[in-house]
Design a protein around this motif. Structure first.
Motif, PDB file in Angstrom:
ATOM      1  N   ALA A  39     -55.347  12.788   6.614  1.00  0.00           N
ATOM      2  CA  ALA A  39     -54.581  11.770   7.337  1.00  0.00           C
ATOM      3  C   ALA A  39     -55.215  10.421   6.988  1.00  0.00           C
ATOM      4  O   ALA A  39     -56.409  10.219   7.209  1.00  0.00           O
ATOM      5  CB  ALA A  39     -54.645  12.005   8.836  1.00  0.00           C
ATOM      6  N   TYR A  40     -54.429   9.529   6.414  1.00  0.00           N
ATOM      7  CA  TYR A  40     -54.899   8.204   6.023  1.00  0.00           C
ATOM      8  C   TYR A  40     -54.469   7.211   7.098  1.00  0.00           C
ATOM      9  O   TYR A  40     -53.301   7.152   7.466  1.00  0.00           O
ATOM     10  CB  TYR A  40     -54.311   7.809   4.668  1.00  0.00           C
ATOM     11  CG  TYR A  40     -54.776   8.720   3.561  1.00  0.00           C
ATOM     12  CD1 TYR A  40     -55.906   8.410   2.810  1.00  0.00           C
ATOM     13  CD2 TYR A  40     -54.111   9.908   3.282  1.00  0.00           C
ATOM     14  CE1 TYR A  40     -56.355   9.261   1.806  1.00  0.00           C
ATOM     15  CE2 TYR A  40     -54.547  10.759   2.279  1.00  0.00           C
ATOM     16  CZ  TYR A  40     -55.669  10.429   1.551  1.00  0.00           C
ATOM     17  OH  TYR A  40     -56.114  11.269   0.562  1.00  0.00           O
ATOM     18  N   VAL A  41     -55.431   6.432   7.598  1.00  0.00           N
ATOM     19  CA  VAL A  41     -55.178   5.562   8.746  1.00  0.00           C
ATOM     20  C   VAL A  41     -55.335   4.099   8.328  1.00  0.00           C
ATOM     21  O   VAL A  41     -56.351   3.700   7.778  1.00  0.00           O
ATOM     22  CB  VAL A  41     -56.151   5.884   9.904  1.00  0.00           C
ATOM     23  CG1 VAL A  41     -55.860   5.006  11.108  1.00  0.00           C
ATOM     24  CG2 VAL A  41     -56.070   7.369  10.270  1.00  0.00           C
ATOM     25  N   GLU A  42     -54.299   3.343   8.646  1.00  0.00           N
ATOM     26  CA  GLU A  42     -54.257   1.910   8.348  1.00  0.00           C
ATOM     27  C   GLU A  42     -53.879   1.185   9.635  1.00  0.00           C
ATOM     28  O   GLU A  42     -53.069   1.683  10.419  1.00  0.00           O
ATOM     29  CB  GLU A  42     -53.202   1.680   7.273  1.00  0.00           C
ATOM     30  CG  GLU A  42     -53.144   0.293   6.716  1.00  0.00           C
ATOM     31  CD  GLU A  42     -52.192   0.219   5.538  1.00  0.00           C
ATOM     32  OE1 GLU A  42     -51.236  -0.571   5.630  1.00  0.00           O
ATOM     33  OE2 GLU A  42     -52.384   0.938   4.548  1.00  0.00           O
ATOM     34  N   ALA A  43     -54.451  -0.002   9.848  1.00  0.00           N
ATOM     35  CA  ALA A  43     -54.163  -0.783  11.051  1.00  0.00           C
ATOM     36  C   ALA A  43     -53.327  -1.998  10.703  1.00  0.00           C
ATOM     37  O   ALA A  43     -53.602  -2.687   9.723  1.00  0.00           O
ATOM     38  CB  ALA A  43     -55.463  -1.235  11.709  1.00  0.00           C
ATOM     39  N   GLU A  44     -52.322  -2.239  11.519  1.00  0.00           N
ATOM     40  CA  GLU A  44     -51.582  -3.493  11.457  1.00  0.00           C
ATOM     41  C   GLU A  44     -52.185  -4.366  12.540  1.00  0.00           C
ATOM     42  O   GLU A  44     -52.158  -4.001  13.727  1.00  0.00           O
ATOM     43  CB  GLU A  44     -50.107  -3.248  11.709  1.00  0.00           C
ATOM     44  CG  GLU A  44     -49.256  -4.482  11.594  1.00  0.00           C
ATOM     45  CD  GLU A  44     -47.790  -4.174  11.798  1.00  0.00           C
ATOM     46  OE1 GLU A  44     -47.100  -5.060  12.320  1.00  0.00           O
ATOM     47  OE2 GLU A  44     -47.341  -3.069  11.462  1.00  0.00           O
ATOM     48  N   LEU A  45     -52.776  -5.467  12.136  1.00  0.00           N
ATOM     49  CA  LEU A  45     -53.504  -6.312  13.075  1.00  0.00           C
ATOM     50  C   LEU A  45     -52.575  -7.308  13.757  1.00  0.00           C
ATOM     51  O   LEU A  45     -51.466  -7.570  13.294  1.00  0.00           O
ATOM     52  CB  LEU A  45     -54.635  -7.024  12.338  1.00  0.00           C
ATOM     53  CG  LEU A  45     -55.602  -6.075  11.620  1.00  0.00           C
ATOM     54  CD1 LEU A  45     -56.613  -6.848  10.802  1.00  0.00           C
ATOM     55  CD2 LEU A  45     -56.283  -5.156  12.603  1.00  0.00           C
ATOM     56  N   ALA A  46     -53.045  -7.871  14.848  1.00  0.00           N
ATOM     57  CA  ALA A  46     -52.226  -8.759  15.676  1.00  0.00           C
ATOM     58  C   ALA A  46     -51.666  -9.945  14.892  1.00  0.00           C
ATOM     59  O   ALA A  46     -50.569 -10.399  15.170  1.00  0.00           O
ATOM     60  CB  ALA A  46     -53.045  -9.254  16.866  1.00  0.00           C
ATOM     61  N   HIS A  47     -52.387 -10.431  13.911  1.00  0.00           N
ATOM     62  CA  HIS A  47     -51.909 -11.577  13.130  1.00  0.00           C
ATOM     63  C   HIS A  47     -51.094 -11.156  11.899  1.00  0.00           C
ATOM     64  O   HIS A  47     -50.796 -11.985  11.057  1.00  0.00           O
ATOM     65  CB  HIS A  47     -53.080 -12.484  12.745  1.00  0.00           C
ATOM     66  CG  HIS A  47     -54.138 -11.798  11.931  1.00  0.00           C
ATOM     67  ND1 HIS A  47     -55.116 -11.031  12.515  1.00  0.00           N
ATOM     68  CD2 HIS A  47     -54.351 -11.765  10.607  1.00  0.00           C
ATOM     69  CE1 HIS A  47     -55.903 -10.548  11.556  1.00  0.00           C
ATOM     70  NE2 HIS A  47     -55.462 -10.976  10.402  1.00  0.00           N
ATOM     71  N   GLY A  48     -50.745  -9.866  11.804  1.00  0.00           N
ATOM     72  CA  GLY A  48     -49.848  -9.396  10.755  1.00  0.00           C
ATOM     73  C   GLY A  48     -50.508  -8.764   9.547  1.00  0.00           C
ATOM     74  O   GLY A  48     -49.844  -8.089   8.762  1.00  0.00           O
ATOM     75  N   GLU A  49     -51.795  -8.962   9.365  1.00  0.00           N
ATOM     76  CA  GLU A  49     -52.504  -8.368   8.228  1.00  0.00           C
ATOM     77  C   GLU A  49     -52.613  -6.857   8.419  1.00  0.00           C
ATOM     78  O   GLU A  49     -52.687  -6.363   9.537  1.00  0.00           O
ATOM     79  CB  GLU A  49     -53.897  -8.979   8.130  1.00  0.00           C
ATOM     80  CG  GLU A  49     -54.705  -8.498   6.941  1.00  0.00           C
ATOM     81  CD  GLU A  49     -56.085  -9.142   6.889  1.00  0.00           C
ATOM     82  OE1 GLU A  49     -56.899  -8.691   6.085  1.00  0.00           O
ATOM     83  OE2 GLU A  49     -56.338 -10.081   7.650  1.00  0.00           O
ATOM     84  N   ARG A  50     -52.622  -6.121   7.305  1.00  0.00           N
ATOM     85  CA  ARG A  50     -52.844  -4.671   7.362  1.00  0.00           C
ATOM     86  C   ARG A  50     -54.184  -4.364   6.714  1.00  0.00           C
ATOM     87  O   ARG A  50     -54.545  -4.968   5.717  1.00  0.00           O
ATOM     88  CB  ARG A  50     -51.713  -3.927   6.653  1.00  0.00           C
ATOM     89  CG  ARG A  50     -50.445  -3.934   7.508  1.00  0.00           C
ATOM     90  CD  ARG A  50     -49.307  -3.271   6.834  1.00  0.00           C
ATOM     91  NE  ARG A  50     -49.453  -1.831   6.794  1.00  0.00           N
ATOM     92  CZ  ARG A  50     -48.462  -0.992   7.020  1.00  0.00           C
ATOM     93  NH1 ARG A  50     -47.260  -1.431   7.302  1.00  0.00           N
ATOM     94  NH2 ARG A  50     -48.657   0.303   6.956  1.00  0.00           N
ATOM     95  N   ALA A  51     -54.898  -3.411   7.309  1.00  0.00           N
ATOM     96  CA  ALA A  51     -56.220  -3.041   6.803  1.00  0.00           C
ATOM     97  C   ALA A  51     -56.342  -1.526   6.750  1.00  0.00           C
ATOM     98  O   ALA A  51     -56.097  -0.851   7.754  1.00  0.00           O
ATOM     99  CB  ALA A  51     -57.310  -3.623   7.705  1.00  0.00           C
ATOM    100  N   LYS A  52     -56.703  -1.000   5.585  1.00  0.00           N
ATOM    101  CA  LYS A  52     -57.009   0.424   5.483  1.00  0.00           C
ATOM    102  C   LYS A  52     -58.318   0.646   6.219  1.00  0.00           C
ATOM    103  O   LYS A  52     -59.267  -0.124   6.078  1.00  0.00           O
ATOM    104  CB  LYS A  52     -57.153   0.840   4.024  1.00  0.00           C
ATOM    105  CG  LYS A  52     -55.857   0.777   3.256  1.00  0.00           C
ATOM    106  CD  LYS A  52     -56.070   1.207   1.822  1.00  0.00           C
ATOM    107  CE  LYS A  52     -54.783   1.111   1.035  1.00  0.00           C
ATOM    108  NZ  LYS A  52     -54.974   1.500  -0.375  1.00  0.00           N
ATOM    109  N   LEU A  53     -58.376   1.721   7.014  1.00  0.00           N
ATOM    110  CA  LEU A  53     -59.564   1.984   7.816  1.00  0.00           C
ATOM    111  C   LEU A  53     -60.330   3.220   7.376  1.00  0.00           C
ATOM    112  O   LEU A  53     -61.539   3.169   7.145  1.00  0.00           O
ATOM    113  CB  LEU A  53     -59.191   2.155   9.297  1.00  0.00           C
ATOM    114  CG  LEU A  53     -58.577   0.957  10.004  1.00  0.00           C
ATOM    115  CD1 LEU A  53     -58.188   1.338  11.433  1.00  0.00           C
ATOM    116  CD2 LEU A  53     -59.546  -0.212  10.004  1.00  0.00           C
TER     117      LEU A  53
END
Length: 109
Positions: A39-53
């Motif tokens: 399972a690959y987890v990525e976050a969509e942050l409050a300011h719109g940026e996405r970050a692989k975690l």
């Protein structure tokens, strides 16, 4: 290597989503994609940026312990990692907390 059932996939997504909502207000939404035992987890942050975690590896138990690998942005790969507890596997919430502490701190948010 065991492959998670649909129930296991939905369970890990629910656990991760709940942890993100309660502990990580910087995260607007988590995106989880499944491929085989991973399972690959990525976050969509409050300011719109996405970050692989991180990447979780299914170990055969629904929602209990998953293998943990951090995303290494500099090399664009995942590296098996030991959690702060000293274990190479843990709950999805433990893994998310570890990944967020490292990645969100690096983004200075």
């Amino acid at each position: 290597m065991p492959t998670p059932s649909e129930h296991a996939r939905l369970s890990v997504e629910a656990r991760l989503g709940e942890r993100a909502r309660t502990a990580w207000p910087q995260i607007r939404q988590l995106h989880v994609r499944h491929r085989g035992a991973f399972a690959y987890v990525e976050a969509e942050l409050a300011h719109g940026e996405r970050a692989k975690l991180m990447r979780l590896r299914y170990t055969g138990t629904v929602g209990k312990r998953w293998g943990f690998a951090l995303y290494l942005a500099g090399s664009d790969r995942y590296e098996d990692t030991v959690l702060p507890t000293g274990s190479p596997s843990g709950t999805p919430a433990e893994a998310l907390d570890c990944a967020c502490r490292l990645h969100l701190a690096a983004l200075d948010i």
